[in-house]
Design an enzyme around this catalytic site. Structure first.
Site, short mmCIF file in Angstrom:
data_model
loop_
_atom_site.label_atom_id
_atom_site.label_comp_id
_atom_site.label_asym_id
_atom_site.label_seq_id
_atom_site.Cartn_x
_atom_site.Cartn_y
_atom_site.Cartn_z
N LYS A 44 -18.15 -41.28 79.12
CA LYS A 44 -18.60 -41.58 80.47
C LYS A 44 -17.54 -42.34 81.24
CE LYS A 44 -23.12 -42.48 78.51
NZ LYS A 44 -24.02 -43.59 78.11
N GLY A 45 -16.52 -42.84 80.49
CA GLY A 45 -15.57 -43.78 81.07
C GLY A 45 -14.81 -43.29 82.28
N GLU A 100 -9.02 -38.79 82.03
CA GLU A 100 -9.50 -39.76 81.04
C GLU A 100 -9.34 -41.18 81.59
OE1 GLU A 100 -11.30 -40.66 78.84
OE2 GLU A 100 -10.52 -40.46 76.82
N ASP A 101 -10.16 -42.10 81.09
CA ASP A 101 -10.06 -43.49 81.57
C ASP A 101 -8.84 -44.20 80.98
OD1 ASP A 101 -11.14 -43.52 78.98
OD2 ASP A 101 -12.84 -44.81 79.47
N ASP A 104 -5.41 -45.11 74.31
CA ASP A 104 -5.20 -46.30 73.50
C ASP A 104 -4.44 -45.88 72.23
OD1 ASP A 104 -5.53 -48.91 72.59
OD2 ASP A 104 -7.55 -48.61 71.86
N LYS A 132 -2.34 -47.78 77.30
CA LYS A 132 -2.10 -48.99 76.49
C LYS A 132 -1.13 -48.60 75.38
CE LYS A 132 -6.23 -51.49 75.85
NZ LYS A 132 -7.30 -51.90 74.91
N PHE A 153 -8.60 -55.92 75.99
CA PHE A 153 -9.79 -55.08 76.18
C PHE A 153 -10.28 -55.21 77.62
CE2 PHE A 153 -14.07 -53.52 75.92
CZ PHE A 153 -13.90 -52.39 75.14
N VAL A 154 -10.27 -54.08 78.32
CA VAL A 154 -10.63 -54.12 79.75
C VAL A 154 -11.94 -53.40 80.01
CG1 VAL A 154 -8.26 -54.39 80.59
CG2 VAL A 154 -9.17 -52.09 80.21
N ASP A 160 -16.55 -49.53 79.78
CA ASP A 160 -17.69 -50.35 79.35
C ASP A 160 -17.37 -51.21 78.13
OD1 ASP A 160 -17.56 -48.23 77.37
OD2 ASP A 160 -19.57 -48.84 76.75
N ARG A 166 -19.67 -51.04 83.57
CA ARG A 166 -19.06 -49.84 84.15
C ARG A 166 -19.05 -49.90 85.68
NH1 ARG A 166 -18.38 -45.95 80.08
NH2 ARG A 166 -20.01 -45.83 78.51
P1 5GP Z 1 -8.08 -43.63 71.72
O1 5GP Z 1 -8.52 -42.45 70.95
O2 5GP Z 1 -6.90 -43.40 72.62
O3 5GP Z 1 -7.88 -44.85 70.87
O4 5GP Z 1 -9.34 -44.05 72.52
C1 5GP Z 1 -9.56 -43.93 73.83
C2 5GP Z 1 -10.96 -44.44 74.09
O5 5GP Z 1 -11.12 -45.77 73.55
C3 5GP Z 1 -11.16 -44.58 75.57
O6 5GP Z 1 -11.67 -43.39 76.13
C4 5GP Z 1 -12.15 -45.73 75.63
O7 5GP Z 1 -13.45 -45.24 75.48
C5 5GP Z 1 -11.83 -46.59 74.42
N1 5GP Z 1 -10.99 -47.77 74.78
C6 5GP Z 1 -9.75 -48.03 74.37
N2 5GP Z 1 -9.28 -49.19 74.91
C7 5GP Z 1 -10.28 -49.65 75.70
C8 5GP Z 1 -10.40 -50.82 76.55
O8 5GP Z 1 -9.53 -51.67 76.71
N3 5GP Z 1 -11.60 -50.96 77.19
C9 5GP Z 1 -12.61 -50.05 77.06
N4 5GP Z 1 -13.72 -50.31 77.76
N5 5GP Z 1 -12.52 -48.95 76.28
C10 5GP Z 1 -11.36 -48.76 75.61
#
Ligand code: 5GP
Length: 183
Positions: A44-45, A100-101, A104, A132, A153-154, A160, A166
């Protein structure tokens, strides 16, 4: 500016975000001139980012959504990603832009890029509001990156913690005492 009591500080203001989203929309519109775009929002991000972004894109654009759950490295060393909701439409022959939001570790996007590329689209690109890079495990090429942020962590603007925050219009660093409370 009013700061939410659970947040440590504002990382990106409404104005910062608005200005960058306009720039991203302009660049995407130039790059896709003469083409039709299929914007795929990752729920949902990315919902709020997608809503603002597509209103700054001037080429014909279709919308679709996917929802995925990522277990990350802490739970499974494979970094397994599961599709919870798939696209409603076929992307065969389409110019797909994943929206995508945040990227990470890169596990989610690595999986999604591979998955969508296997469906016969004309092209697949990625637009992420936040990057990130310090936590990256798998490399991900971000074609359109809103902001590069430090390892904090944002929340807010669609992002969320336990489904909360959100709706905050800014992107804020969540106070560590909030996740300690939830543990
Ligand atoms: P990845 O597979 O790149 O580790 O994960 C991406 C997902 O992790 C994002 O779509 C999000 O849901 C979550 N995520 C990673 N870092 C953050 C953060 O700082 N804040 C939030 N709210 N979600 C994060």
């Amino acid at each position: 500016m009013e700061i939410h009591p659970d947040c440590e500080r504002i990382l990106l203001s409404e104005g910062d975000i608005r200005k960058r989203v306009v720039e991203l929309g302009r660049q995407i519109s130039l790059d896709y001139a003469g083409k039709e775009l299929m914007a795929v929002g990752i729920l949902k991000g990315a919902m709020i980012f997608l809503a603002d972004l597509v209103r700054n894109i001037t080429v014909p654009t279709r919308l679709d959504f996917m929802a995925v759950s990522s277990y990350g490295l802490s739970a499974y060393s494979s970094g397994e990603v599961r599709i919870l909701k798939d696209l409603d439409q076929s992307v065969e022959g389409c110019h797909v832009l994943i929206v995508e939001d945040i990227v990470d570790t890169g596990l989610t996007l690595n999986y999604l890029l591979g998955n969508l590329k296997s469906r016969g689209p004309a092209s697949v690109k990625l637009c992420a509001l936040l990057d990130k890079p310090s936590r990256r495990v798998l490399p991900v090429e971000i074609d359109y990156n809103g902001f590069t942020i430090p390892d904090e962590f944002v929340v807010g603007y669609g992002l969320d913690y336990n489904e909360r925050y959100r709706n905050l219009p800014q992107i804020m660093v969540l106070s560590p005492r909030v996740y300690k409370k939830g543990e």
